[in-house]
Scaffold this active site. Structure first.
Site, PDB file in Angstrom:
ATOM      1  N   GLY A  86       0.833  -1.212   0.000  1.00 55.99           N
ATOM      2  CA  GLY A  86       0.000   0.000   0.000  1.00 55.99           C
ATOM      3  C   GLY A  86       0.858   1.249   0.000  1.00 55.99           C
ATOM      4  O   GLY A  86       2.068   1.188   0.208  1.00 55.99           O
ATOM      5  N   GLY A  88       2.631   3.746   1.455  1.00 53.93           N
ATOM      6  CA  GLY A  88       3.148   3.992   2.800  1.00 53.93           C
ATOM      7  C   GLY A  88       3.732   5.384   2.957  1.00 53.93           C
ATOM      8  O   GLY A  88       4.008   5.841   4.057  1.00 53.93           O
ATOM      9  N   ARG A  89       3.940   6.025   1.825  1.00 54.36           N
ATOM     10  CA  ARG A  89       4.468   7.399   1.902  1.00 54.36           C
ATOM     11  C   ARG A  89       3.964   8.233   0.741  1.00 54.36           C
ATOM     12  O   ARG A  89       4.662   9.110   0.228  1.00 54.36           O
ATOM     13  CB  ARG A  89       5.982   7.388   1.900  1.00 54.36           C
ATOM     14  CG  ARG A  89       6.577   6.645   0.726  1.00 54.36           C
ATOM     15  CD  ARG A  89       7.982   7.062   0.537  1.00 54.36           C
ATOM     16  NE  ARG A  89       8.686   6.116  -0.300  1.00 54.36           N
ATOM     17  CZ  ARG A  89       9.918   6.278  -0.681  1.00 54.36           C
ATOM     18  NH1 ARG A  89      10.582   7.346  -0.313  1.00 54.36           N
ATOM     19  NH2 ARG A  89      10.501   5.387  -1.447  1.00 54.36           N
ATOM     20  N   ASP A 121       8.775   6.029   7.805  1.00 54.89           N
ATOM     21  CA  ASP A 121       8.411   7.362   8.305  1.00 54.89           C
ATOM     22  C   ASP A 121       7.483   8.116   7.346  1.00 54.89           C
ATOM     23  O   ASP A 121       7.068   9.237   7.630  1.00 54.89           O
ATOM     24  CB  ASP A 121       9.678   8.199   8.573  1.00 54.89           C
ATOM     25  CG  ASP A 121      10.517   8.409   7.321  1.00 54.89           C
ATOM     26  OD1 ASP A 121      10.097   7.952   6.229  1.00 54.89           O
ATOM     27  OD2 ASP A 121      11.590   9.019   7.435  1.00 54.89           O
ATOM     28  N   ARG A 179      -1.473  -0.908  -9.977  1.00 54.53           N
ATOM     29  CA  ARG A 179      -0.324  -1.788 -10.184  1.00 54.53           C
ATOM     30  C   ARG A 179      -0.804  -3.228 -10.294  1.00 54.53           C
ATOM     31  O   ARG A 179      -1.947  -3.525  -9.903  1.00 54.53           O
ATOM     32  CB  ARG A 179       0.609  -1.675  -8.961  1.00 54.53           C
ATOM     33  CG  ARG A 179       0.993  -0.245  -8.613  1.00 54.53           C
ATOM     34  CD  ARG A 179       1.079  -0.042  -7.106  1.00 54.53           C
ATOM     35  NE  ARG A 179       1.217   1.387  -6.774  1.00 54.53           N
ATOM     36  CZ  ARG A 179       2.377   2.027  -6.690  1.00 54.53           C
ATOM     37  NH1 ARG A 179       3.500   1.358  -6.851  1.00 54.53           N
ATOM     38  NH2 ARG A 179       2.421   3.309  -6.432  1.00 54.53           N
ATOM     39  N   ASP A 244       4.478  -4.716  -7.362  1.00 55.35           N
ATOM     40  CA  ASP A 244       3.860  -3.467  -6.882  1.00 55.35           C
ATOM     41  C   ASP A 244       4.464  -2.256  -7.585  1.00 55.35           C
ATOM     42  O   ASP A 244       3.958  -1.144  -7.437  1.00 55.35           O
ATOM     43  CB  ASP A 244       4.014  -3.327  -5.357  1.00 55.35           C
ATOM     44  CG  ASP A 244       5.462  -3.432  -4.909  1.00 55.35           C
ATOM     45  OD1 ASP A 244       6.089  -4.462  -5.181  1.00 55.35           O
ATOM     46  OD2 ASP A 244       5.966  -2.469  -4.306  1.00 55.35           O
ATOM     47  N   ASN A 245       5.518  -2.462  -8.348  1.00 56.47           N
ATOM     48  CA  ASN A 245       6.112  -1.371  -9.124  1.00 56.47           C
ATOM     49  C   ASN A 245       5.877  -1.584 -10.614  1.00 56.47           C
ATOM     50  O   ASN A 245       6.632  -1.072 -11.446  1.00 56.47           O
ATOM     51  CB  ASN A 245       7.618  -1.272  -8.844  1.00 56.47           C
ATOM     52  CG  ASN A 245       7.897  -0.850  -7.409  1.00 56.47           C
ATOM     53  OD1 ASN A 245       7.065  -0.200  -6.779  1.00 56.47           O
ATOM     54  ND2 ASN A 245       9.048  -1.213  -6.894  1.00 56.47           N
ATOM     55  N   ASP A 254       8.155   4.168 -10.355  1.00 57.01           N
ATOM     56  CA  ASP A 254       9.028   3.947  -9.190  1.00 57.01           C
ATOM     57  C   ASP A 254      10.507   3.938  -9.551  1.00 57.01           C
ATOM     58  O   ASP A 254      11.126   2.903  -9.730  1.00 57.01           O
ATOM     59  CB  ASP A 254       8.619   2.691  -8.407  1.00 57.01           C
ATOM     60  CG  ASP A 254       7.695   3.072  -7.266  1.00 57.01           C
ATOM     61  OD1 ASP A 254       7.410   4.281  -7.128  1.00 57.01           O
ATOM     62  OD2 ASP A 254       7.260   2.204  -6.507  1.00 57.01           O
TER      63      ASP A 254
HETATM   64  P1  AMP Z   1       9.184   0.988  -3.042  1.00 58.13           P
HETATM   65  O1  AMP Z   1      10.337   0.057  -2.835  1.00 58.13           O
HETATM   66  O2  AMP Z   1       9.541   2.434  -3.000  1.00 58.13           O
HETATM   67  O3  AMP Z   1       8.361   0.622  -4.206  1.00 58.13           O
HETATM   68  O4  AMP Z   1       8.265   0.804  -1.753  1.00 58.13           O
HETATM   69  C1  AMP Z   1       7.754  -0.447  -1.352  1.00 58.13           C
HETATM   70  C2  AMP Z   1       6.748  -0.225  -0.234  1.00 58.13           C
HETATM   71  O5  AMP Z   1       7.355   0.403   0.892  1.00 58.13           O
HETATM   72  C3  AMP Z   1       5.574   0.653  -0.613  1.00 58.13           C
HETATM   73  O6  AMP Z   1       4.439   0.141   0.043  1.00 58.13           O
HETATM   74  C4  AMP Z   1       5.964   1.999  -0.054  1.00 58.13           C
HETATM   75  O7  AMP Z   1       4.856   2.820   0.204  1.00 58.13           O
HETATM   76  C5  AMP Z   1       6.684   1.608   1.219  1.00 58.13           C
HETATM   77  N1  AMP Z   1       7.649   2.608   1.636  1.00 58.13           N
HETATM   78  C6  AMP Z   1       8.809   2.927   1.041  1.00 58.13           C
HETATM   79  N2  AMP Z   1       9.450   3.901   1.706  1.00 58.13           N
HETATM   80  C7  AMP Z   1       8.687   4.230   2.761  1.00 58.13           C
HETATM   81  C8  AMP Z   1       8.793   5.163   3.830  1.00 58.13           C
HETATM   82  N3  AMP Z   1       9.855   5.966   3.961  1.00 58.13           N
HETATM   83  N4  AMP Z   1       7.802   5.205   4.739  1.00 58.13           N
HETATM   84  C9  AMP Z   1       6.733   4.404   4.634  1.00 58.13           C
HETATM   85  N5  AMP Z   1       6.569   3.501   3.659  1.00 58.13           N
HETATM   86  C10 AMP Z   1       7.530   3.401   2.723  1.00 58.13           C
HETATM   87 MG    MG Z   2       6.826   1.136  -5.117  1.00 57.70          MG
END
Ligand code: AMP
Ligand code: MG
Length: 471
Positions: A86, A88-89, A121, A179, A244-245, A254
């Site tokens: 989901g 997360g940021r 965070d 996605r 998810d990407n 991403d």
């Molecule tokens: P990503 O590797 O950027 O595609 O992120 C994978 C998952 O981790 C996704 O659900 C993002 O929303 C979550 N995520 C990545 N960085 C953060 C962060 N700093 N705080 C909260 N969730 C994160």
């Molecule tokens: Mg992602």
């Protein structure tokens, strides 16, 4: 008011997302605004440059018409199933229909914690925001389907990674943020109603001709095959091709540990977290096909006869291979200036790539100089190159130079240059960011002196061989 929202995702069943506003930041300040993109989105151009807009891009003001939410999704990360990810940021502010009639998402990335943040965070550091801004806008200019960057702002707050970093937020624009993992989560939960609603929305937005899940799958397979072929033609390595990407609309999404290759090495990996080389350059087509197979699996509950569905979907996913081969041939034939690619051109293309790999040729500069007298300098074995060149000259026809100039960029965003931009920005100097952005968003223009500096391949000491996810 500056943005005319028209939201569709927010009308889906509420269990498919979490409604919440971005978390405000201390002291928003503008880094950059993409006015050309704002114009396409139909956003008021005076407003987009205003302080009020900076407040919106920082998440401190929720504009009228926005319906902010964090999307729910799951995904396979490095092949491992993760049942809940989901946003997360990130927060989807809403959607707009542009002056080109295309509906797009406006999303803030780095906008604070959400129910999906897990231990994160919810924030982004300045470096990764600048990287995504530059690379996504370069990809657009290179003609590759991609999410885009409308704005970047500093938050005035620190984020803590290995060291404290200035926080920043990217305003990301996408045809959607749906996605493969968005489908996967509802399939895994056995939530057929959510899956069906998602299918209807996806078909509406991206595949209006599709009549059923099989058509939808076929469409996704074709777009992924074409997308990855374009990446391959630019020496682009995505770095985190997790499901998810993987955008169902077929956009590159991403830009974490992504990078363009300097020297051509087919097995090249940049990402520090990709220790097995799963997402190496040469593996990308196989991974995209694997992601399509996961997408197919998530659509099975929508089919009336699931046994039959497996058979039909297997055929569809197996068509990835031919679709990719055709797309790859088209991409590389254009790089050689060939108008009407034929199957037997594959050998000509592959023989060149073999020589490039053996000679440690710079991927971009080899193609950019291929029809010039500088070409042999890119090859260790000049005689072999000269024999290849004779075959090429015999095959090509008169219009080759014009085709090549539109297929072979003079400049791509090189990793060591991105790093230099980030170092300067961390010291408070954004002039290099603006300079590089201008150069890489006009990649087919003849190089001036500034451009030439960005086109030069790095020396061994300059080369950056590792990228970090930036989370
Ligand atoms: P990503 O590797 O950027 O595609 O992120 C994978 C998952 O981790 C996704 O659900 C993002 O929303 C979550 N995520 C990545 N960085 C953060 C962060 N700093 N705080 C909260 N969730 C994160
Ligand atoms: Mg992602």
């Amino acid at each position: 008011m500056g943005i005319e929202f028209d939201n569709s995702f927010a009308k889906l069943p509420p269990r498919m997302f979490a409604r919440l506003a971005p978390v405000p930041v201390s002291a928003p300040s503008k880094i950059v605004v993409n006015t050309a993109l704002a114009a396409v989105l139909g956003i008021d151009l005076d407003w987009v440059e205003s302080e009020g807009a900076t407040e919106v891009f920082a998440g401190n003001t929720v504009p009228d018409g926005a319906d902010p939410l964090a999307q729910l999704y799951a995904g396979h990360q490095f092949g491992q199933w993760n049942p809940q990810l989901g946003d997360g940021r990130a927060i989807l502010l809403g959607e707009v229909v542009g002056t080109d009639g295309i509906r797009r998402d406006i999303q803030l990335k780095g906008s604070g914690q959400t129910p999906f943040s897990r231990s994160g965070d919810g924030r982004s550091a300045l470096g990764p925001v600048l990287r995504e801004y530059i690379v996504s806008e370069a990809m657009q200019a290179l003609g590759v389907p991609t999410t885009r960057s409308l704005a970047a702002v500093m938050t005035g707050d620190l984020v803590y990674r290995e060291t404290p970093q200035p926080g920043a937020i990217l305003t990301r624009i996408a045809q959607s943020h749906i996605r493969v993992g968005t489908f996967q989560i509802h399939a895994a939960r056995g939530d057929r109603d959510a899956l069906n609603a998602l299918q209807t929305l996806t078909i509406d937005r991206h595949f209006p001709e599709a009549k059923d899940p099989t058509d939808l799958l076929d469409g996704v397979v074709i777009r992924q095959a074409s997308l990855v072929a374009q990446w391959m033609g630019l020496g682009f390595i995505h770095g985190v091709m997790n499901t998810d990407n993987c955008s169902v609309a077929g956009e590159t999404i991403d830009y974490g540990p992504c990078a363009f290759m300097d020297t051509y090495v087919p097995g090249k990996v940049f990402s520090s977290i990709d220790q097995m080389g799963r997402y190496a350059y040469a593996n990308q087509p196989a991974i995209a096909a694997w992601n399509c197979a996961q997408f197919a699996t998530s659509l099975i509950p929508l089919m009336p006869d699931q046994e039959a569905a497996i058979e039909i979907f297997t055929e569809s996913v197996n068509r990835f291979s031919d679709a990719y081969k055709t797309a790859w041939r088209k991409v590389f034939a254009a790089k050689l200036g060939l108008t009407d690619p034929r199957e037997d051109d594959d050998a000509l293309i592959e023989d060149l790539l073999v020589q490039m790999a053996q000679g440690g040729s710079d991927f971009t500069n080899t193609f950019a100089s291929l029809s010039t007298t500088d070409a042999p300098d890119q090859f260790a074995d000049r005689d072999a190159f000269s024999r290849w060149e004779k075959r090429w000259i015999a095959r090509r026809d008169n219009g080759f130079a014009a085709i090549m100039s539109q297929a072979n960029p003079q400049v791509i965003p090189r990793n060591h240059q991105i790093e230099a931009v980030i170092v300067a920005a961390l010291a408070g100097d954004f002039s290099k960011f603006h300079e590089m952005l201008a150069v890489v968003t006009a990649p087919f223009d003849p190089l001036n002196d500034t451009g030439a500096a960005y086109a030069r391949s790095p020396t061994q000491a300059e080369a950056v061989t590792r990228t970090f996810c930036g989370t």
